[in-house]
Design a protein around this motif. Structure first.
Motif, short mmCIF file in Angstrom:
data_model
loop_
_atom_site.label_atom_id
_atom_site.label_comp_id
_atom_site.label_asym_id
_atom_site.label_seq_id
_atom_site.Cartn_x
_atom_site.Cartn_y
_atom_site.Cartn_z
N PRO A 146 88.91 32.50 -39.04
CA PRO A 146 89.56 31.41 -39.77
C PRO A 146 89.22 31.38 -41.25
O PRO A 146 90.01 30.86 -42.06
CB PRO A 146 89.03 30.15 -39.06
CG PRO A 146 87.79 30.59 -38.35
CD PRO A 146 88.02 32.02 -37.98
N GLU A 147 88.07 31.95 -41.62
CA GLU A 147 87.67 31.94 -43.02
C GLU A 147 88.61 32.78 -43.89
O GLU A 147 88.61 32.65 -45.12
CB GLU A 147 86.23 32.46 -43.16
CG GLU A 147 86.02 33.92 -42.77
CD GLU A 147 85.80 34.15 -41.29
OE1 GLU A 147 85.43 35.28 -40.93
OE2 GLU A 147 86.01 33.21 -40.49
N LEU A 148 89.44 33.62 -43.27
CA LEU A 148 90.37 34.46 -44.03
C LEU A 148 91.74 33.82 -44.18
O LEU A 148 92.63 34.41 -44.79
CB LEU A 148 90.53 35.81 -43.33
CG LEU A 148 89.27 36.66 -43.15
CD1 LEU A 148 89.60 37.98 -42.48
CD2 LEU A 148 88.59 36.91 -44.49
N SER A 149 91.93 32.62 -43.65
CA SER A 149 93.25 32.01 -43.67
C SER A 149 93.73 31.73 -45.09
O SER A 149 92.96 31.32 -45.96
CB SER A 149 93.27 30.72 -42.87
OG SER A 149 94.56 30.14 -42.90
N SER A 150 95.03 31.90 -45.29
CA SER A 150 95.64 31.59 -46.58
C SER A 150 96.02 30.13 -46.70
O SER A 150 96.44 29.68 -47.76
CB SER A 150 96.89 32.46 -46.77
OG SER A 150 97.85 32.18 -45.75
N GLU A 151 95.87 29.37 -45.61
CA GLU A 151 96.23 27.95 -45.58
C GLU A 151 95.04 27.16 -45.03
O GLU A 151 94.65 27.36 -43.88
CB GLU A 151 97.47 27.74 -44.71
CG GLU A 151 97.77 26.30 -44.34
CD GLU A 151 97.93 25.40 -45.55
OE1 GLU A 151 97.23 24.37 -45.60
OE2 GLU A 151 98.74 25.74 -46.43
N PRO A 152 94.44 26.27 -45.83
CA PRO A 152 93.24 25.55 -45.37
C PRO A 152 93.41 24.84 -44.03
O PRO A 152 92.50 24.87 -43.20
CB PRO A 152 92.98 24.57 -46.51
CG PRO A 152 93.53 25.22 -47.72
CD PRO A 152 94.77 25.95 -47.24
N PHE A 244 105.22 31.73 -44.56
CA PHE A 244 103.78 31.75 -44.30
C PHE A 244 103.39 33.05 -43.60
O PHE A 244 104.10 33.53 -42.71
CB PHE A 244 103.39 30.56 -43.42
CG PHE A 244 101.96 30.60 -42.92
CD1 PHE A 244 100.91 30.27 -43.76
CD2 PHE A 244 101.69 30.98 -41.61
CE1 PHE A 244 99.60 30.30 -43.30
CE2 PHE A 244 100.38 31.03 -41.14
CZ PHE A 244 99.34 30.68 -41.99
N VAL A 245 102.27 33.61 -43.99
CA VAL A 245 101.72 34.77 -43.29
C VAL A 245 100.20 34.69 -43.35
O VAL A 245 99.62 34.27 -44.35
CB VAL A 245 102.23 36.10 -43.90
CG1 VAL A 245 101.76 36.28 -45.34
CG2 VAL A 245 101.81 37.28 -43.03
N ASP A 246 99.57 35.03 -42.25
CA ASP A 246 98.13 34.96 -42.13
C ASP A 246 97.62 36.15 -41.33
O ASP A 246 98.36 36.73 -40.53
CB ASP A 246 97.72 33.65 -41.43
CG ASP A 246 96.59 32.92 -42.14
OD1 ASP A 246 96.00 33.50 -43.06
OD2 ASP A 246 96.31 31.77 -41.76
N HIS A 247 96.35 36.50 -41.52
CA HIS A 247 95.73 37.62 -40.81
C HIS A 247 94.38 37.15 -40.31
O HIS A 247 93.33 37.52 -40.83
CB HIS A 247 95.57 38.84 -41.73
CG HIS A 247 96.85 39.35 -42.29
ND1 HIS A 247 97.48 38.77 -43.38
CD2 HIS A 247 97.64 40.40 -41.91
CE1 HIS A 247 98.58 39.45 -43.65
NE2 HIS A 247 98.71 40.43 -42.76
N THR A 248 94.40 36.30 -39.30
CA THR A 248 93.18 35.60 -38.90
C THR A 248 92.81 35.82 -37.44
O THR A 248 91.93 35.12 -36.92
CB THR A 248 93.33 34.09 -39.14
OG1 THR A 248 94.52 33.63 -38.49
CG2 THR A 248 93.40 33.77 -40.62
#
Length: 260
Positions: A146-152, A244-248
């Motif tokens: 979760p620390e890598l998320s682009s959205e808090p 939105f895109v995330d790599h978590t």
């Protein structure tokens, strides 16, 4: 599994919504699983065991490679696996932590199982002991980042998911990061591991699977204050937004071989 704290009280394993969640899981993660099976070279007549078979897609992959009569699929809830029996796959209600070995195997595979078992290292050693000499154990285990998320809000929701699963189920969200050491400690050789990240693009199967997985513990998460309703709503909105895109979500695939 009996060694978890209360998985069955948090997930209705017979519900259609859980089947839908597992179907999304298969769509997202099956390509990586197939690549791992091909890497070890599963072949015709191999005796294969799928531990925690879920909705059955990996068992079907094994049947395609080894022959249905050579595949055993186990889980603590087998309602979704009943269609496999018609294909010739053996289906067993089985607890990997305590039940007798279901046989001897050339290939044993599990996906997203051991991180939820509090006696995970002992369960892994048990599985390794069920291998024939030269047989392969392939383990896929998840570790959210979760620390890598682009959205808090997404990061906070994912952190809450990890904390609640640890408290309610006994999940260890970082156990996967020890792989392949756990396989080596179980006495296996030729051990290796690789990481795999599927981007969570808004509206994608990965994003929809993450929402479905969050909803599994939504009620206790809100009740405990681990995450607020506004934070969850913001996370769900992000997962639905195509921009939105995330790599978590990191999946570790590890393999090891029983010495001949």
């Amino acid at each position: 599994m009996s060694d978890t704290l209360s998985w069955a009280t948090n997930v209705d394993t017979k519900a259609q919504v859980e089947h839908d969640r597992l179907t999304l899981l298969q769509e997202v993660f099956d390509p990586f699983s197939a690549r791992l099976l091909d890497r070890v070279g599963v072949a015709a007549e191999w005796q294969c065991l799928e531990v925690g078979a879920g909705a059955g897609s990996v068992a079907r992959m094994l049947a395609d490679r080894a022959g249905a009569a050579n595949v055993t699929a186990t889980d603590m809830s087998i309602d979704f696996l009943e269609p496999l029996e018609a294909t010739g796959i053996r289906v067993l209600h089985h607890d990997v932590t305590v039940d007798e070995p279901p046989g001897e195997f050339d290939l044993i595979h599990s996906r997203f199982v051991l991180e939820h078992v509090t006696g995970r290292d002992e369960a892994l050693r048990r599985m390794a002991s069920w291998l024939r000499p030269g047989g392969w154990l392939v383990v896929e285990s998840a570790t959210p980042t979760p620390e890598l998320s682009s959205e808090p809000a997404v990061g906070r929701a994912l952190s809450a998911l990890a904390r609640l699963m640890a408290r309610l189920v006994g999940t260890d969200p970082v156990w996967a990061r020890r792989l392949p050491v756990a396989l080596e400690e179980a006495g296996l050789t030729d051990c290796d591991a690789e990481g795999h990240v599927v981007p969570a693009r808004g509206g994608s199967p990965m994003a929809r699977w993450l929402v479905a997985t969050h909803r599994v513990i939504e009620e206790p998460a809100l009740a405990s204050g681990a995450v607020t309703a506004d934070e969850l709503a913001a996370a769900y909105a992000a997962y639905a937004n195509p921009s939105f895109v995330d790599h978590t979500w990191l999946t570790i695939g590890a393999l090891g071989r029983r010495p001949t």
